[in-house]
Write a protein that holds these residues in place. Structure first.
Motif, PDB file in Angstrom:
ATOM      1  N   VAL A   4      33.887  37.501  35.295  1.00  0.00           N
ATOM      2  CA  VAL A   4      34.477  36.155  35.293  1.00  0.00           C
ATOM      3  C   VAL A   4      35.982  36.252  35.041  1.00  0.00           C
ATOM      4  CG1 VAL A   4      34.522  33.939  34.073  1.00  0.00           C
ATOM      5  CG2 VAL A   4      32.334  35.008  34.643  1.00  0.00           C
ATOM      6  N   GLU A   5      36.379  37.075  34.078  1.00  0.00           N
ATOM      7  CA  GLU A   5      37.807  37.237  33.799  1.00  0.00           C
ATOM      8  C   GLU A   5      38.549  37.783  35.015  1.00  0.00           C
ATOM      9  OE1 GLU A   5      38.040  39.529  30.192  1.00  0.00           O
ATOM     10  OE2 GLU A   5      37.359  37.843  28.975  1.00  0.00           O
ATOM     11  N   ALA A   6      37.950  38.707  35.726  1.00  0.00           N
ATOM     12  CA  ALA A   6      38.587  39.261  36.923  1.00  0.00           C
ATOM     13  C   ALA A   6      38.692  38.200  38.016  1.00  0.00           C
ATOM     14  CB  ALA A   6      37.798  40.473  37.431  1.00  0.00           C
ATOM     15  N   ALA A   7      37.640  37.418  38.195  1.00  0.00           N
ATOM     16  CA  ALA A   7      37.635  36.394  39.241  1.00  0.00           C
ATOM     17  C   ALA A   7      38.659  35.300  38.980  1.00  0.00           C
ATOM     18  CB  ALA A   7      36.237  35.787  39.363  1.00  0.00           C
ATOM     19  N   PHE A   8      38.921  34.986  37.715  1.00  0.00           N
ATOM     20  CA  PHE A   8      39.828  33.898  37.374  1.00  0.00           C
ATOM     21  C   PHE A   8      41.181  34.378  36.861  1.00  0.00           C
ATOM     22  CE2 PHE A   8      35.811  31.717  37.497  1.00  0.00           C
ATOM     23  CZ  PHE A   8      36.150  30.477  38.049  1.00  0.00           C
ATOM     24  N   ALA A   9      41.477  35.649  37.031  1.00  0.00           N
ATOM     25  CA  ALA A   9      42.735  36.203  36.503  1.00  0.00           C
ATOM     26  C   ALA A   9      43.950  35.460  37.046  1.00  0.00           C
ATOM     27  CB  ALA A   9      42.837  37.693  36.806  1.00  0.00           C
ATOM     28  N   GLY A  10      44.000  35.210  38.332  1.00  0.00           N
ATOM     29  CA  GLY A  10      45.140  34.501  38.919  1.00  0.00           C
ATOM     30  C   GLY A  10      45.243  33.079  38.410  1.00  0.00           C
ATOM     31  N   TYR A  11      44.124  32.394  38.352  1.00  0.00           N
ATOM     32  CA  TYR A  11      44.107  31.015  37.848  1.00  0.00           C
ATOM     33  C   TYR A  11      44.554  30.972  36.391  1.00  0.00           C
ATOM     34  CZ  TYR A  11      42.267  26.681  35.947  1.00  0.00           C
ATOM     35  OH  TYR A  11      42.148  25.488  35.286  1.00  0.00           O
TER      36      TYR A  11
ATOM     37  N   ALA B 266      46.445  33.059  34.779  1.00  0.00           N
ATOM     38  CA  ALA B 266      47.883  33.346  34.695  1.00  0.00           C
ATOM     39  C   ALA B 266      48.690  32.111  35.065  1.00  0.00           C
ATOM     40  CB  ALA B 266      48.239  34.521  35.605  1.00  0.00           C
ATOM     41  N   LEU B 267      48.279  31.410  36.113  1.00  0.00           N
ATOM     42  CA  LEU B 267      48.969  30.181  36.512  1.00  0.00           C
ATOM     43  C   LEU B 267      48.853  29.125  35.429  1.00  0.00           C
ATOM     44  CD1 LEU B 267      50.436  28.406  38.584  1.00  0.00           C
ATOM     45  CD2 LEU B 267      48.187  27.838  39.519  1.00  0.00           C
ATOM     46  N   ARG B 268      47.654  28.962  34.893  1.00  0.00           N
ATOM     47  CA  ARG B 268      47.463  27.969  33.828  1.00  0.00           C
ATOM     48  C   ARG B 268      48.312  28.293  32.613  1.00  0.00           C
ATOM     49  NH1 ARG B 268      42.130  28.367  31.344  1.00  0.00           N
ATOM     50  NH2 ARG B 268      43.285  29.182  29.608  1.00  0.00           N
ATOM     51  N   ALA B 269      48.400  29.544  32.243  1.00  0.00           N
ATOM     52  CA  ALA B 269      49.219  29.949  31.090  1.00  0.00           C
ATOM     53  C   ALA B 269      50.679  29.602  31.331  1.00  0.00           C
ATOM     54  CB  ALA B 269      49.045  31.435  30.808  1.00  0.00           C
TER      55      ALA B 269
END
Length: 80
Positions: A63-70, A72-75
């Motif tokens: 899950v962390e790998a799948a949402f890594a880009g999201y 980072a953008l959210r942060a």
């Protein structure tokens, strides 16, 4: 899919819930408002949420790998 801040619902559900409905193109009616009164009146902790990734064949790392880009953008967007 609508990504809305949890604070919309947690801090002021009477303002946030109608905003959420608007964000997804749904009508906020008196029936929804009446249901919200019951949810808000329910004591905290009476309906705890439990989640288990394994139930869906997922792992935390996946899950962390799948949402890594999201994430980072959210942060970046959520940064004060």
């Amino acid at each position: 899919m609508a990504d809305v801040p949890y604070s919309w619902l947690g801090e002021d559900p009477y303002t946030g819930a109608p905003k959420l409905y608007e964000a997804i193109g749904a009508a906020w009616t008196p029936a929804e408002a009446a249901r919200l009164n019951g949810v808000v009146a329910r004591p905290a902790g009476t309906r705890p949420h439990t989640y288990d990734l394994a139930r869906y064949g997922l792992t935390r790392a996946g899950v962390e790998a799948a949402f890594a880009g999201y994430n980072a953008l959210r942060a970046e967007v959520d940064r004060p």
